[in-house]
Design an enzyme around this catalytic site. Structure first.
Site, short mmCIF file in Angstrom:
data_model
loop_
_atom_site.label_atom_id
_atom_site.label_comp_id
_atom_site.label_asym_id
_atom_site.label_seq_id
_atom_site.Cartn_x
_atom_site.Cartn_y
_atom_site.Cartn_z
N ARG A 124 88.34 -49.56 6.73
CA ARG A 124 88.69 -50.46 5.63
C ARG A 124 87.68 -50.42 4.50
NH1 ARG A 124 92.86 -53.63 6.78
NH2 ARG A 124 92.37 -54.96 5.00
N CYS A 174 93.91 -33.88 14.14
CA CYS A 174 93.46 -35.19 14.60
C CYS A 174 92.49 -35.73 13.55
CB CYS A 174 92.77 -35.06 15.96
SG CYS A 174 92.15 -36.62 16.60
N GLU A 219 99.77 -33.26 11.67
CA GLU A 219 100.49 -32.98 12.90
C GLU A 219 101.05 -34.27 13.49
OE1 GLU A 219 99.55 -30.99 17.31
OE2 GLU A 219 98.22 -30.64 15.60
N GLY A 245 87.69 -47.26 2.58
CA GLY A 245 88.15 -46.15 1.76
C GLY A 245 87.81 -44.78 2.31
#
Length: 563
Positions: free
Chosen positions: A436, A427, A461, A438
């Protein structure tokens, strides 16, 4: 009975005794009335007993009385036909035939009632409004009457996500937009059917229809307004001052009409998904859903439902310590907690530091409460996350940004200690205030750096969230273009790329196909080096700089063993 025979056998000359015939008629009539009345009373008692049994059985099945097709409940008293002797005296000789028809009708009704005792499908169903809408609920938008829906497919709404008024629209406009979207979906499905005959690998070039659509989109985006004029700015400011946060800001003339329409479609789709979850009982928006959290110096709007305890979830707003991630009910409790909290960074080992960016490795078994709170926080911004409390089999890598007050949470990714399929990420999340910028690619790059140290090939995953898929596709694209830019040989191998970059070969092939760099020619798959894409990537890299990159030399970590 002998009297009936004597009456039937009158004299041949046509004459008969009038007094005797009158007595005979009176006696026959009395006998018929007595027989019919006893027969009807017997039928009535039978039907009364049968109806009482039906009432008892119906009470066991349904508390409401069975409805007839006309909507009236049958009563046992109205079904009993009690005729007075005077009516029977006036009846004609056809009553015997009628009584036989009544016998057939009664037998048929009894058989139907016996069948109805086992089958209640003939009863009309009552309409249950609470299965779809609760009319005690109300849309929280001021001045809204809860009519209409942003998707144009529902008659009512009870949340901001489905409120047309909040989105500066009307119910009729939403219905018109819904019909337009349906027509576009039908056209797109038809065009896809026309392209089904194209082979997925041999014909990678776009069709003429796709090229025309690309030119159309480019032309639409070229018409984007560079900025707002003075009148538009005044209009927007007036709208903001009048409605505050109770309405969505005006979005017209900010971007191109094409991009604005895409945004509207995404809003409608998200609203439809939330409506399905609400009807399924998984989300009770407005009553048991956390809408905002106070996290450090930020107040963040949540995106999804998270299973916090009910006493906290029903408040609508949570206050969190940004260092230990403990959640509280009020600003006062948070202020008292911050005066006593000694945490200034996540628990665990700091395995990476460069500048003000650090990464901490947190074991879910050693720091269970912190990892559980981190998962609950992440679920507020992730749709597909299902892990909340079983955190012991996972390692959490938490990225922070440091200043003079402490190490502030930027994002994290979790990883199984022993993954059978070599997943290097279970996760991944970047906090909304750092999106937004980087940091998402830094987290992805760091996960692959750990895979390189472990000498493994990694992959995230599945299933990936929408934002996660976009981030990974962008990262794989940059990795491949960087590799091809530095590659000087003539023959290239997918296996060599995978071993050097630690990216799974399946992800490499899918990225090459999306970039139209994989061709099938004479029985072989060829990788084409598209210089135009490489030049665009180099220009972006030069403009971006090296501020948001992972330095492998700053990693101080050895793979854990025996965990």
């Amino acid at each position: 009975m002998p009297r009936r025979k004597r009456t039937a056998g009158s004299s041949s000359d046509g004459t008969e005794d009038s007094d005797f015939s009158a007595d005979v008629e009176h006696a026959e009539t009395a006998e018929i009335v007595h027989r019919r009345s006893s027969t009807r009373l017997t039928r009535a008692s039978l039907r009364l007993s049968q109806s009482s049994q039906d009432v008892k059985q119906g009470a066991d099945r349904d508390e409401t009385p069975p409805r007839t097709p006309t909507g009236n409940a049958p009563s046992s008293e109205s079904d009993i036909e009690v005729s007075s002797p005077s009516n029977d005296l006036v009846s004609s000789s056809n009553d015997i035939v009628v009584s036989q028809e009544e016998d057939e009708r009664l037998a048929k009704e009894l058989s139907l009632k016996e069948a109805a005792a086992h089958d209640l499908s003939h009863r009309p169903k009552r309409r249950r409004f609470h299965e779809s809408y609760n009319f005690n609920m109300k849309c929280p938008t001021p001045g809204c009457n809860s009519l209409g829906h942003l998707t144009g497919r529902h008659e009512r709404h009870f949340s901001i996500s489905g409120c047309p008024l909040y989105h500066n629209l009307s119910a009729d406009e939403c219905k018109g937009k819904a019909s337009t979207r349906d027509k576009q979906a039908e056209e797109r499905t038809l065009s896809h059917r026309q392209d089904e005959n194209r082979h997925s690998t041999r014909n990678q070039a776009p069709t003429d229809r796709q090229l025309r659509y690309k030119e159309k989109v480019t032309e639409l985006r070229r018409k984007r307004n560079t900025g707002l004029n003075k009148e538009q700015k005044e209009k927007y400011m007036e709208h903001r001052q009048s409605h505050g946060t109770s309405r969505e800001p005006l979005l017209e003339n900010i971007t191109s009409d094409y991009d604005l329409e895409l945004f509207r479609k995404a809003q409608a789709r998200a609203s439809e998904d939330l409506e399905k979850l609400r009807l399924a009982g998984q989300v009770s928006e407005g009553s048991n859903m956390i809408k905002t959290i106070v996290f450090g110096r930020y107040e963040l709007d949540t995106w999804y439902h998270s299973p916090y305890p009910e006493e906290y979830a029903r408040l609508g707003r949570l206050y969190m310590c940004e260092f230990c991630l403990k959640y509280m009910k009020s600003q006062t409790i948070l202020r008292r907690h911050m005066a006593k909290c000694v945490w200034k960074h996540p628990p665990g080992d700091e395995i990476y530091r460069k500048g003000n960016i650090s990464v901490f490795e947190v074991d879910g078994k050693k720091n269970k409460i912190y990892c559980q709170n981190l998962c609950l926080l992440a679920k507020l911004f992730l749709d597909h996350k299902t892990l909340y409390y079983d955190v012991e089999p996972f390692l959490f890598y938490v990225m922070t940004e440091a200043d003079n007050t402490g190490c502030h949470l930027v994002g994290y990714f979790s990883k199984e200690k022993n993954s059978f399929l070599n997943y290097n990420v279970s996760c991944i999340l970047t906090m909304p205030q750092y999106m937004r910028q980087g940091y998402g690619k830094m987290l992805i790059d760091f996960s692959y750096l750990l895979s390189k140290v472990e000498e493994k090939v990694g992959s995230p995953e599945r299933p990936l969230s929408d934002l996660g898929l976009i981030s990974y596709r962008s990262y794989w694209k940059e990795v491949l273009l960087r590799y091809l830019n530095n590659f000087q040989g003539k023959e290239i191998s997918i296996k060599e790329i995978s071993q050097e970059t630690a990216v799974n070969p399946v992800d490499i092939v899918s990225t090459l196909q999306s970039l139209q760099m994989l061709k099938y020619w004479k029985g072989k798959h060829l990788v084409l080096k598209r210089q135009d894409l490489i030049d665009d990537w180099k220009a972006k890299e030069t403009k971006r700089g090296n501020s948001k990159t992972i330095d492998p030399t700053a990693l101080k970590w050895t793979p854990p063993k025996g965990t």
